[in-house]
Design a protein around this motif. Structure first.
Motif, PDB file in Angstrom:
ATOM      1  N   LEU A  51      10.520  -2.541  -2.941  1.00  0.00           N
ATOM      2  CA  LEU A  51       9.455  -1.979  -2.099  1.00  0.00           C
ATOM      3  C   LEU A  51      10.048  -1.221  -0.907  1.00  0.00           C
ATOM      4  CD1 LEU A  51       6.819  -4.865  -2.159  1.00  0.00           C
ATOM      5  CD2 LEU A  51       6.638  -2.623  -3.253  1.00  0.00           C
ATOM      6  N   ASN A  52      11.111  -1.779  -0.337  1.00  0.00           N
ATOM      7  CA  ASN A  52      11.763  -1.065   0.764  1.00  0.00           C
ATOM      8  C   ASN A  52      12.416   0.228   0.273  1.00  0.00           C
ATOM      9  OD1 ASN A  52      11.529  -2.457   3.420  1.00  0.00           O
ATOM     10  ND2 ASN A  52      12.219  -4.201   2.219  1.00  0.00           N
TER      11      ASN A  52
ATOM     12  N   ARG B 151       4.137   7.058   2.619  1.00  0.00           N
ATOM     13  CA  ARG B 151       4.683   5.879   3.296  1.00  0.00           C
ATOM     14  C   ARG B 151       4.229   4.631   2.539  1.00  0.00           C
ATOM     15  NH1 ARG B 151       6.372   9.827   5.364  1.00  0.00           N
ATOM     16  NH2 ARG B 151       6.475  10.368   7.589  1.00  0.00           N
ATOM     17  N   VAL B 152       5.063   3.596   2.592  1.00  0.00           N
ATOM     18  CA  VAL B 152       4.737   2.326   1.939  1.00  0.00           C
ATOM     19  C   VAL B 152       4.553   1.248   3.004  1.00  0.00           C
ATOM     20  CG1 VAL B 152       5.704   0.449   0.533  1.00  0.00           C
ATOM     21  CG2 VAL B 152       5.865   2.816  -0.266  1.00  0.00           C
ATOM     22  N   GLY B 153       3.471   0.509   2.893  1.00  0.00           N
ATOM     23  CA  GLY B 153       3.240  -0.653   3.746  1.00  0.00           C
ATOM     24  C   GLY B 153       3.315  -1.911   2.888  1.00  0.00           C
ATOM     25  N   ILE B 154       4.217  -2.802   3.223  1.00  0.00           N
ATOM     26  CA  ILE B 154       4.415  -4.017   2.431  1.00  0.00           C
ATOM     27  C   ILE B 154       3.467  -5.099   2.922  1.00  0.00           C
ATOM     28  CG2 ILE B 154       6.086  -5.825   1.836  1.00  0.00           C
ATOM     29  CD1 ILE B 154       8.276  -3.613   2.278  1.00  0.00           C
ATOM     30  N   ILE B 155       2.792  -5.750   2.013  1.00  0.00           N
ATOM     31  CA  ILE B 155       1.855  -6.811   2.390  1.00  0.00           C
ATOM     32  C   ILE B 155       2.536  -8.149   2.094  1.00  0.00           C
ATOM     33  CG2 ILE B 155      -0.480  -7.712   2.105  1.00  0.00           C
ATOM     34  CD1 ILE B 155      -1.228  -4.860   1.087  1.00  0.00           C
TER      35      ILE B 155
ATOM     36  N   ILE C  11       0.629   5.194   0.681  1.00  0.00           N
ATOM     37  CA  ILE C  11      -0.212   6.323   1.088  1.00  0.00           C
ATOM     38  C   ILE C  11       0.595   7.584   0.856  1.00  0.00           C
ATOM     39  CG2 ILE C  11      -1.413   7.417   3.026  1.00  0.00           C
ATOM     40  CD1 ILE C  11      -2.052   4.712   4.094  1.00  0.00           C
TER      41      ILE C  11
ATOM     42  N   ARG D  35     -12.571  -1.780  -2.934  1.00  0.00           N
ATOM     43  CA  ARG D  35     -11.482  -2.616  -2.526  1.00  0.00           C
ATOM     44  C   ARG D  35     -10.698  -1.913  -1.436  1.00  0.00           C
ATOM     45  NH1 ARG D  35      -7.120  -4.073  -6.956  1.00  0.00           N
ATOM     46  NH2 ARG D  35      -7.237  -1.829  -7.088  1.00  0.00           N
TER      47      ARG D  35
ATOM     48  N   THR E 157       0.865  -1.176   0.000  1.00  0.00           N
ATOM     49  CA  THR E 157       0.000   0.000   0.000  1.00  0.00           C
ATOM     50  C   THR E 157       0.901   1.224   0.000  1.00  0.00           C
ATOM     51  OG1 THR E 157      -1.463  -1.245   1.444  1.00  0.00           O
ATOM     52  CG2 THR E 157      -1.964   1.073   1.156  1.00  0.00           C
TER      53      THR E 157
ATOM     54  N   VAL F 158      -7.352  -2.468   1.245  1.00  0.00           N
ATOM     55  CA  VAL F 158      -6.204  -3.313   1.556  1.00  0.00           C
ATOM     56  C   VAL F 158      -5.672  -2.896   2.907  1.00  0.00           C
ATOM     57  CG1 VAL F 158      -3.882  -3.974   0.895  1.00  0.00           C
ATOM     58  CG2 VAL F 158      -5.610  -3.633  -0.845  1.00  0.00           C
ATOM     59  N   VAL F 159      -5.525  -3.840   3.789  1.00  0.00           N
ATOM     60  CA  VAL F 159      -5.047  -3.557   5.129  1.00  0.00           C
ATOM     61  C   VAL F 159      -3.689  -4.215   5.301  1.00  0.00           C
ATOM     62  CG1 VAL F 159      -5.545  -3.830   7.570  1.00  0.00           C
ATOM     63  CG2 VAL F 159      -7.412  -3.469   5.963  1.00  0.00           C
ATOM     64  N   SER F 160      -2.739  -3.482   5.793  1.00  0.00           N
ATOM     65  CA  SER F 160      -1.406  -4.043   5.957  1.00  0.00           C
ATOM     66  C   SER F 160      -1.322  -4.895   7.208  1.00  0.00           C
ATOM     67  CB  SER F 160      -0.369  -2.934   6.039  1.00  0.00           C
ATOM     68  OG  SER F 160      -0.373  -2.227   4.838  1.00  0.00           O
ATOM     69  N   ASP F 161      -0.332  -5.751   7.215  1.00  0.00           N
ATOM     70  CA  ASP F 161      -0.217  -6.749   8.264  1.00  0.00           C
ATOM     71  C   ASP F 161       0.045  -6.163   9.645  1.00  0.00           C
ATOM     72  OD1 ASP F 161      -0.838  -9.217   7.580  1.00  0.00           O
ATOM     73  OD2 ASP F 161       1.188 -10.003   7.513  1.00  0.00           O
TER      74      ASP F 161
ATOM     75  N   ASP G 107       5.426  -3.728   8.918  1.00  0.00           N
ATOM     76  CA  ASP G 107       5.405  -3.823   7.468  1.00  0.00           C
ATOM     77  C   ASP G 107       5.457  -2.456   6.799  1.00  0.00           C
ATOM     78  OD1 ASP G 107       5.383  -6.582   7.242  1.00  0.00           O
ATOM     79  OD2 ASP G 107       3.241  -6.670   7.654  1.00  0.00           O
ATOM     80  N   TRP G 108       5.321  -1.409   7.605  1.00  0.00           N
ATOM     81  CA  TRP G 108       5.416  -0.064   7.035  1.00  0.00           C
ATOM     82  C   TRP G 108       6.860   0.419   7.084  1.00  0.00           C
ATOM     83  CZ3 TRP G 108       1.670   2.751   4.587  1.00  0.00           C
ATOM     84  CH2 TRP G 108       0.385   2.206   4.618  1.00  0.00           C
ATOM     85  N   VAL G 109       7.255   1.075   6.000  1.00  0.00           N
ATOM     86  CA  VAL G 109       8.589   1.670   5.954  1.00  0.00           C
ATOM     87  C   VAL G 109       8.459   3.065   6.555  1.00  0.00           C
ATOM     88  CG1 VAL G 109      10.534   2.259   4.484  1.00  0.00           C
ATOM     89  CG2 VAL G 109       9.037   0.358   3.838  1.00  0.00           C
ATOM     90  N   LEU G 110       8.905   3.229   7.801  1.00  0.00           N
ATOM     91  CA  LEU G 110       8.658   4.467   8.546  1.00  0.00           C
ATOM     92  C   LEU G 110       9.954   5.236   8.797  1.00  0.00           C
ATOM     93  CD1 LEU G 110       6.137   3.129  11.229  1.00  0.00           C
ATOM     94  CD2 LEU G 110       5.609   4.373   9.127  1.00  0.00           C
ATOM     95  N   THR G 111       9.809   6.488   9.163  1.00  0.00           N
ATOM     96  CA  THR G 111      10.967   7.302   9.535  1.00  0.00           C
ATOM     97  C   THR G 111      11.170   7.226  11.047  1.00  0.00           C
ATOM     98  OG1 THR G 111       9.626   9.252   9.923  1.00  0.00           O
ATOM     99  CG2 THR G 111      10.422   8.922   7.677  1.00  0.00           C
TER     100      THR G 111
ATOM    101  N   ALA H  88       9.342   8.162   2.200  1.00  0.00           N
ATOM    102  CA  ALA H  88       9.396   8.606   3.602  1.00  0.00           C
ATOM    103  C   ALA H  88      10.452   9.703   3.761  1.00  0.00           C
ATOM    104  CB  ALA H  88       9.698   7.427   4.518  1.00  0.00           C
TER     105      ALA H  88
ATOM    106  N   GLY I 221       9.704   2.689  -0.277  1.00  0.00           N
ATOM    107  CA  GLY I 221       9.225   3.176   1.024  1.00  0.00           C
ATOM    108  C   GLY I 221      10.164   4.188   1.615  1.00  0.00           C
ATOM    109  N   LYS I 222      11.453   3.911   1.514  1.00  0.00           N
ATOM    110  CA  LYS I 222      12.449   4.830   2.058  1.00  0.00           C
ATOM    111  C   LYS I 222      12.445   6.147   1.290  1.00  0.00           C
ATOM    112  CE  LYS I 222      17.268   4.917   3.655  1.00  0.00           C
ATOM    113  NZ  LYS I 222      17.260   6.374   3.547  1.00  0.00           N
TER     114      LYS I 222
ATOM    115  N   VAL J  53      -2.842   0.969  -4.175  1.00  0.00           N
ATOM    116  CA  VAL J  53      -2.332  -0.373  -3.975  1.00  0.00           C
ATOM    117  C   VAL J  53      -1.325  -0.612  -5.105  1.00  0.00           C
ATOM    118  CG1 VAL J  53      -4.145  -1.545  -5.317  1.00  0.00           C
ATOM    119  CG2 VAL J  53      -2.968  -2.759  -3.502  1.00  0.00           C
TER     120      VAL J  53
ATOM    121  N   GLN K 121      -3.152   2.828   9.037  1.00  0.00           N
ATOM    122  CA  GLN K 121      -3.330   3.830   7.983  1.00  0.00           C
ATOM    123  C   GLN K 121      -3.643   5.189   8.585  1.00  0.00           C
ATOM    124  OE1 GLN K 121      -5.823   3.324   4.660  1.00  0.00           O
ATOM    125  NE2 GLN K 121      -4.876   1.422   3.972  1.00  0.00           N
TER     126      GLN K 121
ATOM    127  N   ILE L 278      -0.543   6.882   9.634  1.00  0.00           N
ATOM    128  CA  ILE L 278       0.241   7.341   8.484  1.00  0.00           C
ATOM    129  C   ILE L 278      -0.364   8.640   7.945  1.00  0.00           C
ATOM    130  CG2 ILE L 278       1.068   6.751   6.173  1.00  0.00           C
ATOM    131  CD1 ILE L 278       2.203   4.920   8.370  1.00  0.00           C
TER     132      ILE L 278
END
Lengths: 462, 149
Positions: free
Chosen positions: A368-369, A382-386, A254, B42, A252, B44-47, B51-55, A376, A372-373, A321, A306, A309
């Motif tokens: 994906l990482n 922000r990216v959330g990996i599923i 966002i 649709r 995801t 989508v919910v993350s795990d 799983d989020w790439v955060l600062t 961010a 995300g980086k 997505v 979410q 975020i």
């Protein structure tokens, strides 16, 4: 024009026998007819897709990531071949996707333009791109009307008097000359029960355009059991089988409400936006390519993660997505090989073993990482990996590639840069089976580009 | 309920303006529904948060929220069937349900059915429960539960 076997009094007038009537065979046939030269096109199926033909001829035992139900769905036995189920996505390979090929991307450029026009698109779809986010470019897919070669797209070709189409006929065997420097005869099985031997004269060429499975199948079946099959002296036929791993909804993204990418001009036509790693990001991931489609979805207010975020992004955000379409490493152990049994024409039944490499997955995760980086760091999003979708929900694109791969060394390839089977002066191959590596792009545009290039090479020779 | 109230996972939610929740950090990693498909759209919910790439700043903000955690432990996407239902009530949101539990001396747990629950009669329903040690915890995206630690 369509012909019956009993109407053919001599095969002498044909300059080429083209095996298969899909986008590859049709494109080669078109090159010949434009020069006023005659070809015979042989097609296993009928004018329309018939279930019993499909069930009798498109039989593959699948092992690995794709099972026995999967492959036959993308090997259509009818006039127009697998274009009958083509979804209309187009994108050329990029220069970095072709570093192992004996042909450069630059040499293919005019043929990509030709393919774009042939398939009803503006050639600019090959080059247009815009800024995405740092490390990734926006390189959309073209997704316009489909060219069905069994219908309107093939009408002018199949109705031309220079093109004789023999339906319900299957080339079941190529017979090599004694010195194995060319093909001297081919066997055509004409349903329901006739075998016809066709001598190949000095002025004639044979073009295999029977699909990613069919091209390998015909070569593998062309042996009397005492010698290696045609083109298979170094056991390369059927190897390097590739698909395009598809990971739907694998992340995801966002982003702030203000985030926007430049959309292509109207001449691009219908497009699917996708982020593609730039060259530096691509190299850092190990050189396997990928694209990440951005499909806008509603935010999920009940998802507390979410909500955080969105709050971190200032309160106003939107969500996408990501659908990943990726490259699979070319691996000789992924292959099609003959197993017991035959189809009605006598061609061997095939087993396809296709297993993604762990590094194929790692590359996607790396991208994906990195994405995300990037977003961010820029505070764009922000990216959330599923993880589940990435590792448990992979599928393919219906793309069969690599089984008669192109290369300059006969020890690791089947055809040379002219798509000629190594050592065989009059045997050529058209279609995605010649792809040395697959990139992530849908193959149809490259199939047509390579076939047009081959058609020019063959049809241009007087 | 404002956005601060339900931050994420089991990290915390507020009752009457004070963030409650706390010791349940581990529950943050409770496996969440990976994909919720509602009719016609649709989602989508993350795990999980990981799983989020955060600062680093994201994580600092998160830790600050955790510091304010209070007495009720949050169990996101969890139902507590058979944990001694005392009574049930229709509420507007999970905070109201938590407040009912807070105000009830016999309440040691609660379960709230999200408005997304497939059964209409269960939507926005709040169960006040007596068991401090529920017989089972069932992962179900349609529920949020709370437990006194």
């Amino acid at each position: 024009m369509f012909v019956k076997i009993q109407d053919i009094t001599s095969f002498e007038p044909y300059d080429a026998v083209i095996i298969g009537s899909g986008p590859a065979g049709a494109t080669v046939a078109q090159s010949f007819l434009r020069r006023g030269r005659k070809v015979l096109v042989v097609e296993t199926g009928s004018a329309t897709v018939e279930t019993d033909v499909q069930d009798s001829y498109s039989v593959i035992h699948g092992q690995g990531h794709f099972d026995s139900n999967y492959w036959p769905q993308h090997w259509i036995r009818a006039l127009g071949g697998t274009s009958a189920v083509w979804a209309g996505w187009m994108k050329p390979l990029s220069a970095r996707n072709m570093v192992s090929w004996p042909v450069t991307r630059g040499e293919l450029a005019p043929w990509y333009d030709h393919a774009a026009v042939t398939l009803g698109r503006d050639p600019m779809i090959s080059t247009w791109q815009s800024a995405g986010v740092p490390g990734f470019d926006l390189k959309p897919f073209s997704r316009g009307n489909t060219a069905r070669y069994g219908e309107a797209a093939g009408e002018a070709i199949w109705s031309d008097t220079h093109v004789h189409v023999l339906l319900n006929a299957t080339i079941s065997r190529l017979h090599p000359r004694h010195d194995r420097t060319g093909i001297e005869r081919i066997t055509a099985f004409v349903a329901p029960d006739l075998d016809v031997e066709i001598d190949i004269a000095a002025h004639q060429t044979v073009v295999l355009a029977a699909g990613g499975m069919g091209n390998a199948q015909i070569l593998l079946g062309s042996t009397d059991g005492t010698n290696a099959a045609v083109g298979n002296d170094t056991d390369q036929v059927g190897r390097y089988l590739m698909e395009h791993p598809h990971f739907y909804e694998c992340a995801t993204l966002i982003v702030k409400e203000s985030f926007a990418f430049t959309t292509p001009p109207p001449s691009f036509g219908r497009f699917v936006p996708a982020l593609v790693p730039d060259d530096a990001t691509h190299a850092a991931a190990g050189g396997v390519d990928a694209s990440f489609e951005l499909a806008e979805i509603p935010l999920t207010p009940e998802d507390d993660l979410q909500s955080l975020i969105v709050e971190r992004l200032g309160g106003q955000a939107k969500a996408y997505v990501l659908n990943a379409r990726t490259e699979m490493r070319a691996d000789p152990s992924n292959r099609v090989e003959r197993i017991f049994g035959t189809d009605p024409s006598g061609l061997p039944r095939l087993r396809a073993t296709c297993i993604f490499n762990a590094d194929d997955y790692r590359s996607v995760l790396h991208y994906l990482n990195a994405l995300g980086k990037s977003v961010a760091d820029q505070d764009i999003g922000r990216v959330g990996i599923i993880n589940d979708h990435l590792f448990s929900n992979v599928t393919g694109g219906g793309h069969t590639m690599g089984t008669t791969r192109m290369g300059s060394d006969p020890k690791t390839s089947v055809v040379d840069k002219d798509c000629r089977v190594h050592g065989y002066s009059n045997l050529f191959i058209a279609g995605s089976s010649v792809f040395t590596t697959g990139g992530y792009s849908n193959p149809t545009m490259t199939i047509v580009a390579l076939a047009a290039r081959l058609g020019e090479f063959l049809g241009g020779k007087a | 309920m404002n956005r601060r109230d339900v931050l994420f996972g089991a990290l915390g939610f507020a009752v009457g303006g004070a963030l409650a929740a706390g010791t349940g950090l581990g529950y943050m990693f409770y496996r969440r529904a990976t994909l919720a498909k509602a009719k016609g759209r649709r989602t989508v919910v993350s795990d999980s948060l990981d799983d989020w790439v955060l600062t680093d700043a994201d994580r600092t903000a998160l830790a600050h929220s955790a510091d304010q955690a209070g007495p009720l432990m949050m169990l996101n996407n969890v139902d507590l069937p058979g944990a001694g239902d005392i009574r049930s009530a229709q509420v507007t949101d999970v905070a109201e349900c938590a407040a009912l539990c807070e105000a009830d001396a016999n309440c040691n747990a609660f379960t709230f059915a999200r408005p997304s629950h497939p059964k209409v009669e269960k939507r926005n329903k709040c169960w006040i429960k007596s068991d401090q040690t529920p017989p089972k915890k069932v992962v179900d995206i349609h529920y949020i539960s709370g437990l006194r630690p």
